[in-house]
Every structure is written in C-alpha cells, then in structure tokens.
Design a protein around this motif. Structure first.
Motif, PDB file in Angstrom:
ATOM      1  N   LEU A 192      -2.516  -1.119  -3.858  1.00 52.72           N
ATOM      2  CA  LEU A 192      -3.480  -0.055  -3.600  1.00 52.72           C
ATOM      3  C   LEU A 192      -2.744   1.241  -3.275  1.00 52.72           C
ATOM      4  CD1 LEU A 192      -6.807  -0.257  -1.727  1.00 52.72           C
ATOM      5  CD2 LEU A 192      -5.135   1.418  -0.905  1.00 52.72           C
ATOM      6  N   VAL A 193      -3.293   2.357  -3.750  1.00 48.81           N
ATOM      7  CA  VAL A 193      -2.715   3.684  -3.494  1.00 48.81           C
ATOM      8  C   VAL A 193      -3.791   4.586  -2.907  1.00 48.81           C
ATOM      9  CG1 VAL A 193      -1.649   5.727  -4.514  1.00 48.81           C
ATOM     10  CG2 VAL A 193      -1.031   3.452  -5.364  1.00 48.81           C
ATOM     11  N   LEU A 194      -3.471   5.194  -1.753  1.00 49.13           N
ATOM     12  CA  LEU A 194      -4.300   6.251  -1.182  1.00 49.13           C
ATOM     13  C   LEU A 194      -3.719   7.569  -1.665  1.00 49.13           C
ATOM     14  CD1 LEU A 194      -4.681   4.825   2.431  1.00 49.13           C
ATOM     15  CD2 LEU A 194      -6.540   5.137   0.794  1.00 49.13           C
ATOM     16  N   LEU A 195      -4.486   8.307  -2.468  1.00 45.51           N
ATOM     17  CA  LEU A 195      -3.945   9.450  -3.201  1.00 45.51           C
ATOM     18  C   LEU A 195      -4.707  10.719  -2.853  1.00 45.51           C
ATOM     19  CD1 LEU A 195      -1.938  10.325  -5.435  1.00 45.51           C
ATOM     20  CD2 LEU A 195      -3.701   9.751  -7.110  1.00 45.51           C
ATOM     21  N   ASP A 196      -3.972  11.711  -2.315  1.00 47.27           N
ATOM     22  CA  ASP A 196      -4.587  12.996  -1.989  1.00 47.27           C
ATOM     23  C   ASP A 196      -4.894  13.753  -3.278  1.00 47.27           C
ATOM     24  OD1 ASP A 196      -5.573  15.093  -0.580  1.00 47.27           O
ATOM     25  OD2 ASP A 196      -3.612  15.961  -0.112  1.00 47.27           O
ATOM     26  N   LEU A 197      -5.992  14.503  -3.255  1.00 46.23           N
ATOM     27  CA  LEU A 197      -6.407  15.205  -4.462  1.00 46.23           C
ATOM     28  C   LEU A 197      -5.591  16.470  -4.693  1.00 46.23           C
ATOM     29  CD1 LEU A 197      -8.477  15.286  -6.776  1.00 46.23           C
ATOM     30  CD2 LEU A 197      -9.966  16.620  -5.275  1.00 46.23           C
ATOM     31  N   MET A 198      -5.384  17.275  -3.655  1.00 46.46           N
ATOM     32  CA  MET A 198      -4.686  18.558  -3.782  1.00 46.46           C
ATOM     33  C   MET A 198      -3.298  18.437  -3.173  1.00 46.46           C
ATOM     34  SD  MET A 198      -7.067  20.277  -5.281  1.00 46.46           S
ATOM     35  CE  MET A 198      -6.411  21.943  -5.183  1.00 46.46           C
ATOM     36  N   MET A 199      -2.259  18.480  -4.035  1.00 49.99           N
ATOM     37  CA  MET A 199      -0.879  18.363  -3.579  1.00 49.99           C
ATOM     38  C   MET A 199       0.013  19.258  -4.426  1.00 49.99           C
ATOM     39  SD  MET A 199      -0.333  14.277  -2.910  1.00 49.99           S
ATOM     40  CE  MET A 199      -0.881  13.841  -4.567  1.00 49.99           C
TER      41      MET A 199
ATOM     42  N   VAL B 154      -6.904   2.687  -6.888  1.00 52.51           N
ATOM     43  CA  VAL B 154      -6.596   4.027  -6.356  1.00 52.51           C
ATOM     44  C   VAL B 154      -7.818   4.553  -5.604  1.00 52.51           C
ATOM     45  CG1 VAL B 154      -5.938   6.389  -6.909  1.00 52.51           C
ATOM     46  CG2 VAL B 154      -4.998   4.487  -8.248  1.00 52.51           C
ATOM     47  N   ILE B 155      -7.580   5.000  -4.357  1.00 50.63           N
ATOM     48  CA  ILE B 155      -8.628   5.628  -3.542  1.00 50.63           C
ATOM     49  C   ILE B 155      -8.225   7.081  -3.316  1.00 50.63           C
ATOM     50  CG2 ILE B 155      -9.823   5.636  -1.328  1.00 50.63           C
ATOM     51  CD1 ILE B 155      -9.368   2.637  -1.161  1.00 50.63           C
ATOM     52  N   MET B 156      -9.061   8.007  -3.731  1.00 53.89           N
ATOM     53  CA  MET B 156      -8.769   9.424  -3.575  1.00 53.89           C
ATOM     54  C   MET B 156      -9.160   9.882  -2.170  1.00 53.89           C
ATOM     55  SD  MET B 156      -7.579   9.991  -6.597  1.00 53.89           S
ATOM     56  CE  MET B 156      -7.330  11.759  -6.433  1.00 53.89           C
ATOM     57  N   ILE B 157      -8.290  10.687  -1.546  1.00 56.25           N
ATOM     58  CA  ILE B 157      -8.591  11.270  -0.238  1.00 56.25           C
ATOM     59  C   ILE B 157      -8.373  12.778  -0.331  1.00 56.25           C
ATOM     60  CG2 ILE B 157      -8.082   9.223   1.143  1.00 56.25           C
ATOM     61  CD1 ILE B 157      -5.314  10.271   1.655  1.00 56.25           C
TER      62      ILE B 157
ATOM     63  N   ILE C   3       0.854  -1.190   0.000  1.00 56.75           N
ATOM     64  CA  ILE C   3       0.000   0.000   0.000  1.00 56.75           C
ATOM     65  C   ILE C   3       0.890   1.240   0.000  1.00 56.75           C
ATOM     66  CG2 ILE C   3      -1.784   1.281   1.249  1.00 56.75           C
ATOM     67  CD1 ILE C   3      -2.679  -1.381   2.464  1.00 56.75           C
ATOM     68  N   LEU C   4       0.504   2.232  -0.789  1.00 55.01           N
ATOM     69  CA  LEU C   4       1.230   3.505  -0.838  1.00 55.01           C
ATOM     70  C   LEU C   4       0.278   4.628  -0.446  1.00 55.01           C
ATOM     71  CD1 LEU C   4       3.718   5.227  -1.579  1.00 55.01           C
ATOM     72  CD2 LEU C   4       2.802   5.333  -3.928  1.00 55.01           C
ATOM     73  N   ILE C   5       0.731   5.484   0.491  1.00 53.03           N
ATOM     74  CA  ILE C   5      -0.052   6.643   0.923  1.00 53.03           C
ATOM     75  C   ILE C   5       0.641   7.891   0.395  1.00 53.03           C
ATOM     76  CG2 ILE C   5      -0.976   7.917   2.891  1.00 53.03           C
ATOM     77  CD1 ILE C   5      -0.734   5.281   4.505  1.00 53.03           C
ATOM     78  N   VAL C   6      -0.058   8.634  -0.458  1.00 57.00           N
ATOM     79  CA  VAL C   6       0.499   9.856  -1.059  1.00 57.00           C
ATOM     80  C   VAL C   6      -0.335  11.032  -0.565  1.00 57.00           C
ATOM     81  CG1 VAL C   6       1.162  11.001  -3.192  1.00 57.00           C
ATOM     82  CG2 VAL C   6       1.114   8.502  -3.096  1.00 57.00           C
ATOM     83  N   ASP C   7       0.259  11.862   0.339  1.00 55.28           N
ATOM     84  CA  ASP C   7      -0.456  13.002   0.909  1.00 55.28           C
ATOM     85  C   ASP C   7       0.567  14.018   1.393  1.00 55.28           C
ATOM     86  OD1 ASP C   7      -2.091  14.729   2.646  1.00 55.28           O
ATOM     87  OD2 ASP C   7      -3.630  13.177   2.397  1.00 55.28           O
ATOM     88  N   ASP C   8       0.275  15.292   1.173  1.00 53.93           N
ATOM     89  CA  ASP C   8       1.224  16.335   1.588  1.00 53.93           C
ATOM     90  C   ASP C   8       1.066  16.724   3.056  1.00 53.93           C
ATOM     91  OD1 ASP C   8      -1.276  17.397   1.072  1.00 53.93           O
ATOM     92  OD2 ASP C   8      -0.495  19.358   0.478  1.00 53.93           O
ATOM     93  N   GLU C   9       0.056  16.216   3.742  1.00 54.97           N
ATOM     94  CA  GLU C   9      -0.120  16.482   5.166  1.00 54.97           C
ATOM     95  C   GLU C   9       0.522  15.348   5.967  1.00 54.97           C
ATOM     96  OE1 GLU C   9      -3.969  17.834   6.578  1.00 54.97           O
ATOM     97  OE2 GLU C   9      -4.638  18.031   4.497  1.00 54.97           O
ATOM     98  N   GLU C  10       1.543  15.691   6.718  1.00 54.87           N
ATOM     99  CA  GLU C  10       2.296  14.682   7.445  1.00 54.87           C
ATOM    100  C   GLU C  10       1.427  13.934   8.446  1.00 54.87           C
ATOM    101  OE1 GLU C  10       6.399  14.221  10.107  1.00 54.87           O
ATOM    102  OE2 GLU C  10       5.665  16.199   9.501  1.00 54.87           O
ATOM    103  N   ILE C  11       0.552  14.647   9.135  1.00 54.57           N
ATOM    104  CA  ILE C  11      -0.275  13.982  10.146  1.00 54.57           C
ATOM    105  C   ILE C  11      -1.195  12.943   9.509  1.00 54.57           C
ATOM    106  CG2 ILE C  11      -2.098  15.754  10.049  1.00 54.57           C
ATOM    107  CD1 ILE C  11      -2.437  15.364  13.081  1.00 54.57           C
TER     108      ILE C  11
END
Length: 282
Positions: A51-58, A79-82, A7-15
């Motif tokens: 599976l990839v958890l992908l942030d929309l705004m980065m 891909v699941i958009m968050i 699984i890969l988590i792609v998000d610009d918010e560290e928390i």
C-alpha cells in the motif's frame, strides 16, 4: 498478515510523513518514507509494497504522475491519495487513474487507520483472486494433460471402445472400434448406434441391448456377425455417476473370428474322429 504489510508514505510535509509513520507503526512493522514524488517512485520500483499513501501536490513529481507510473508498473498495488486540496474533481480524477481511496487533510489517526486497513483488505482480496485464477489455470492445464494422456491410452488399445450417452449417441470411439465396425457416412461422434450399425444383421438387437443396459445398469455380453463374415464379441457396461445414475454405456469390442474358426475346426475334427472310430467298431 497485516502487521507484515509493507507501506510507503510519500509526502513533502515532514510532519505528515512522521505523524503517519508513528501512527501506522503501532500496527505495522514495515513503514517507509519518501519526501517527494521522485523518491517515492524510486522506492516503489526498488521494493515490493502492499500500500502507498501518496500526496497529491509534491515537488519534482506530482501524485497523479506517480499514480500513472504505478498503474503501468503494478495495478495490484493499492494507492490512497492524501492532500490538503481536496475537491470532487481531484478525487474523481485520482480514482479514475487507479487510486483506491482518497484521504483529505487534515485527518485523524482513526481515519488513517481505517483507510489503511480497508486498503490492505483490498490488497488481500486482489492477491487471493490472482491466486485462485492461477490455481484454476493450473487445474485446467492438469485436466487437459490428463485428458490427453487418457485419450492416448484409449486410442492405443487393441480392443475397440465405444461410449454412448443416454440417448444412444456416440460420444467416443477409438481407432480399433472404427476398424472393427467400419462405419460409413462421415464422422461418428453424435450419431446413434442404430445409424452406425444399420448394415449389421443384429443391429436392432444391439440397439435394444444398449437401451436395456442404460435402463437397468447391468452388464451384458453379445456376439455380432458382420457382413464380411467376421464375429465380434462385445462387453457392454453402464456408465454410473457418483449419484448412482446411469449416464450411458461403454462397449468393448473384440474380433473373435479366428477363435470361432479354431473352435469349428476342433468340432469338425472331433466329429470326424468319432465317425471314423465308430465304423470299424460297427
């Protein structure tokens, strides 16, 4: 197994990244992180994820742009958009571009687990479908190869071979049978035996014999005289399926003209010797 999924988590918010990682690591062993879209895309290109958890705004590369690249690279990747900017328009746009699901912020650990579990189930189904398709293609290829080998063997037989269906229509005839029967009028497949053997003296008897074999599923033999004074010996057998039903007949043909001539010569010789011996004795 789910615990082996990558699984890969792609998000610009560290928390968000760290929180999702800790929640998912309770159930899955391989959870990687990326703090922006560019790094996430590089990781996707370098490794095989389920599976990839992908942030929309980065920054650097937005989630929708990464999603488009993912679809070009591997459409089987789930891909699941968050995002915290959840609207119907953005959700529809993401789903239209290939996202499996949509997870608006803020979300609970249970919501995250449920979305990921469903996404991995979707991934399993995709891989299973691909495996079944590959097996089907292999089976079709094996069947084609087996059919080719079988037809090669049949075509190389010195004996004539004719197969018919329940209606007496020819479904198979090898070159040896063509040479023995010498049919006229074009292709033989689909024509009835009575049409092919119309010129033979015993055509009616042959047709009746084939019908009887089909009806009773019994073996039989028959000798046929051709117009050019050849003698053909036929062995007619029923074709039985797994349920015991007769699907048609298969006929093996053999030219026994020379054998008949030799038998006739033997008979003539015996008669001649017998006559010559009887005269002096008388």
């Amino acid at each position: 197994m789910d615990e082996q999924a990558r699984i890969l988590i792609v998000d610009d918010e560290e928390i968000i990244r760290i929180g999702c990682q800790r929640i998912l690591e309770e159930s899955y062993q391989n959870v990687d992180l990326a703090e922006n879209g560019r790094l996430g895309w590089e990781r996707i290109c370098a490794a095989s994820y389920d599976l990839v958890l992908l942030d929309l705004m980065m920054p650097e590369m937005g989630g929708l742009e990464v999603l488009e690249h993912v679809q070009q690279l591997n459409q089987e990747l789930v891909v699941i958009m968050i995002t915290g900017f959840a609207t119907i328009e953005t959700a529809v746009d993401a789903m239209r571009k290939g996202a499996y699901d949509y997870l608006p912020k803020p979300f609970t650990p249970d919501e995250l687990r449920t979305k990921v579990s469903r996404g991995l189930e979707k991934r399993r189904l995709i891989l299973k479908a691909r495996q079944l398709m590959e097996e089907r293609d292999r089976n079709l290829l094996e069947c084609a190869n087996e059919k080719s080998r079988t037809m090669t063997i049949i075509n190389c037989l010195s004996e004539g071979l004719i197969a018919t269906n329940r209606s007496g229509q020819v479904v198979l005839m090898n070159p040896a049978a063509m040479n023995l029967i010498r049919p006229t009028g074009g292709p033989v497949i689909g024509r009835t035996i009575s049409e092919l053997l119309a010129k033979l003296p015993l055509a009616k008897e042959i047709e009746e014999t084939l019908s009887r074999v089909t009806a009773t599923a019994t073996l039989t033999q028959l000798e046929v005289r051709t117009q050019d004074e050849r003698t053909l010996q036929s062995h007619i057998s029923p074709i039985i399926d797994d349920r015991g039903e007769c699907l048609g007949t298969v006929t093996a043909l053999l030219d026994i003209t020379q054998d008949k001539k030799i038998d006739q010569m033997k008979s003539d010789f015996v008669r001649l010797v017998s006559h010559e011996l009887k005269s002096p004795v008388a």
